[in-house]
Design a protein around this motif. Sequence first.
Motif, PDB file in Angstrom:
ATOM      1  N   GLN A   1      30.722  44.504  33.450  1.00  0.00           N
ATOM      2  CA  GLN A   1      30.891  45.548  32.435  1.00  0.00           C
ATOM      3  C   GLN A   1      32.359  45.727  32.070  1.00  0.00           C
ATOM      4  O   GLN A   1      32.709  45.867  30.890  1.00  0.00           O
ATOM      5  CB  GLN A   1      30.307  46.865  32.941  1.00  0.00           C
ATOM      6  N   TYR A   2      33.229  45.718  33.083  1.00  0.00           N
ATOM      7  CA  TYR A   2      34.662  45.827  32.822  1.00  0.00           C
ATOM      8  C   TYR A   2      35.145  44.644  31.972  1.00  0.00           C
ATOM      9  O   TYR A   2      35.978  44.806  31.070  1.00  0.00           O
ATOM     10  CB  TYR A   2      35.444  45.884  34.127  1.00  0.00           C
ATOM     11  N   SER A   3      34.622  43.454  32.278  1.00  0.00           N
ATOM     12  CA  SER A   3      35.029  42.270  31.520  1.00  0.00           C
ATOM     13  C   SER A   3      34.614  42.397  30.056  1.00  0.00           C
ATOM     14  O   SER A   3      35.381  42.043  29.144  1.00  0.00           O
ATOM     15  CB  SER A   3      34.409  41.027  32.156  1.00  0.00           C
TER      16      SER A   3
ATOM     17  N   PHE B   1      41.634  53.070  32.851  1.00  0.00           N
ATOM     18  CA  PHE B   1      40.810  51.886  33.053  1.00  0.00           C
ATOM     19  C   PHE B   1      41.392  51.006  34.159  1.00  0.00           C
ATOM     20  O   PHE B   1      40.661  50.444  34.979  1.00  0.00           O
ATOM     21  CB  PHE B   1      40.719  51.108  31.741  1.00  0.00           C
TER      22      PHE B   1
ATOM     23  N   LEU C   1      38.471  40.588  39.962  1.00  0.00           N
ATOM     24  CA  LEU C   1      39.120  41.878  39.712  1.00  0.00           C
ATOM     25  C   LEU C   1      40.626  41.710  39.544  1.00  0.00           C
ATOM     26  O   LEU C   1      41.238  42.393  38.711  1.00  0.00           O
ATOM     27  CB  LEU C   1      38.817  42.838  40.876  1.00  0.00           C
TER      28      LEU C   1
ATOM     29  N   ASP D   1      40.516  52.508  37.470  1.00  0.00           N
ATOM     30  CA  ASP D   1      39.117  52.231  37.832  1.00  0.00           C
ATOM     31  C   ASP D   1      38.983  50.844  38.451  1.00  0.00           C
ATOM     32  O   ASP D   1      38.248  50.656  39.431  1.00  0.00           O
ATOM     33  CB  ASP D   1      38.229  52.344  36.595  1.00  0.00           C
ATOM     34  N   ILE D   2      39.677  49.876  37.896  1.00  0.00           N
ATOM     35  CA  ILE D   2      39.637  48.522  38.464  1.00  0.00           C
ATOM     36  C   ILE D   2      40.248  48.514  39.858  1.00  0.00           C
ATOM     37  O   ILE D   2      39.741  47.857  40.777  1.00  0.00           O
ATOM     38  CB  ILE D   2      40.368  47.538  37.538  1.00  0.00           C
TER      39      ILE D   2
ATOM     40  N   GLU E   1      29.310  45.787  37.802  1.00  0.00           N
ATOM     41  CA  GLU E   1      30.410  46.617  37.321  1.00  0.00           C
ATOM     42  C   GLU E   1      31.551  45.756  36.807  1.00  0.00           C
ATOM     43  O   GLU E   1      32.156  46.052  35.772  1.00  0.00           O
ATOM     44  CB  GLU E   1      30.902  47.532  38.440  1.00  0.00           C
ATOM     45  N   ILE E   2      31.857  44.674  37.525  1.00  0.00           N
ATOM     46  CA  ILE E   2      32.929  43.778  37.091  1.00  0.00           C
ATOM     47  C   ILE E   2      32.587  43.163  35.745  1.00  0.00           C
ATOM     48  O   ILE E   2      33.439  43.031  34.860  1.00  0.00           O
ATOM     49  CB  ILE E   2      33.176  42.696  38.156  1.00  0.00           C
TER      50      ILE E   2
ATOM     51  N   LEU F   1      41.071  40.459  36.067  1.00  0.00           N
ATOM     52  CA  LEU F   1      40.892  41.544  35.106  1.00  0.00           C
ATOM     53  C   LEU F   1      42.078  42.494  35.126  1.00  0.00           C
ATOM     54  O   LEU F   1      42.524  42.977  34.067  1.00  0.00           O
ATOM     55  CB  LEU F   1      39.599  42.308  35.413  1.00  0.00           C
ATOM     56  N   GLN F   2      42.585  42.758  36.324  1.00  0.00           N
ATOM     57  CA  GLN F   2      43.734  43.657  36.431  1.00  0.00           C
ATOM     58  C   GLN F   2      44.948  43.065  35.714  1.00  0.00           C
ATOM     59  O   GLN F   2      45.647  43.773  34.973  1.00  0.00           O
ATOM     60  CB  GLN F   2      44.054  43.907  37.907  1.00  0.00           C
TER      61      GLN F   2
ATOM     62  N   ARG G   1      34.182  45.183  28.410  1.00  0.00           N
ATOM     63  CA  ARG G   1      35.032  46.207  27.785  1.00  0.00           C
ATOM     64  C   ARG G   1      36.395  45.631  27.418  1.00  0.00           C
ATOM     65  O   ARG G   1      36.976  45.982  26.370  1.00  0.00           O
ATOM     66  CB  ARG G   1      35.194  47.399  28.730  1.00  0.00           C
TER      67      ARG G   1
END
Length: 335
Positions: free
Chosen positions: A179-181, A194, A257, A197-198, A176-177, A260-261, A183
């Motif tokens: 995939q977020y990266s 978004f 995370l 979600d993180i 999942e991480i 990403l945040q 995106r």
Amino acid sequence: MQTSNIINLPATARTKLRCIMINIFYRSGGMITVSQAVADFKVLKRADVIWIDLFSPEGDEKRATEKFLDTEIQSRAQAEEIESSSRFSETGTAIFANTNFLIPGPEEYVMEAVSFTLVDNVLATLRDVPLRSFTDLQRKMMALPRLFPNGYWVFVSIMDQRVDLDADMIELMSKEIAQYSRRINQQEDINEDFLLDINQLQDNTMLVRENIVDKQRLISNMMKSDKLPSELEPRFNVLLQDISSLINHSNFSFERLEYLQDTVVGLINLDQNRIMKIFTLISLLLMPPTLVASFFGMNVKLPLAGNEWSWLIIIAVMVLSLGLILLLFKRRKML
């Protein structure tokens, strides 16, 4: 009429008519047999019983198990009230251990308390929810009975199954991480939702880490007990090594995370700053034309007043001032 017929049935038949709440695994003729009847406690010997699994038991089932083991089994409420530092205790004849099993949901994870009681090589477990690790182990016991000589082997197998499931959850979180990266790199739907979600994934990662640390503490306390069979120490050492690697992996995931945040917050701030910059530039560009229009809009006698072509001259002055401001902004790289 139906109720009275059920009451008149034998204990084993009545058990099958409702949800099975107790499974008694015992050795018989070199094989492992399972019984769902409390009445079988009267004919079974404690030395033959390996595992008693209580799944949301009724009062009579719990009391019958306590009488058979000659010890008290902690209820769910008692297990949840115990502090994390006191989840393991032992007496001269029994070991009491409590831990939480993490159940993944569609959005958030739920902690479910499970109690373990070990008396004379017999394991008794108390739980209120179906657990995949228990179901898989029960099938394995029936297929390979020689791998489970007593309750301690069942306990370490449950922990082993649970650690494997925790590893699977951490692996899914890593995907999942990733995939977020992707995106973020592709700048797809980078907005407040978004970011939420993180944040939810961060909470789930913290729960998984907390759950793994709880098992690490439990296994470490179990290894300190003189009741633990010496042949199981290598298994417990391997479990501790696996748990340590999972803790490191969960810490790395949490750091990713956080990165990403911070990246998402930075992108959102840049987008907002870009919007504010556009509005600010538009306001600055329109200020000179607005000043010219305001000057010639005053109700006083002004140059060019009364000339039928004066409006064209005023518009030309406004356009010229706008062009000069644009040229100035481009030279200073403000556009």
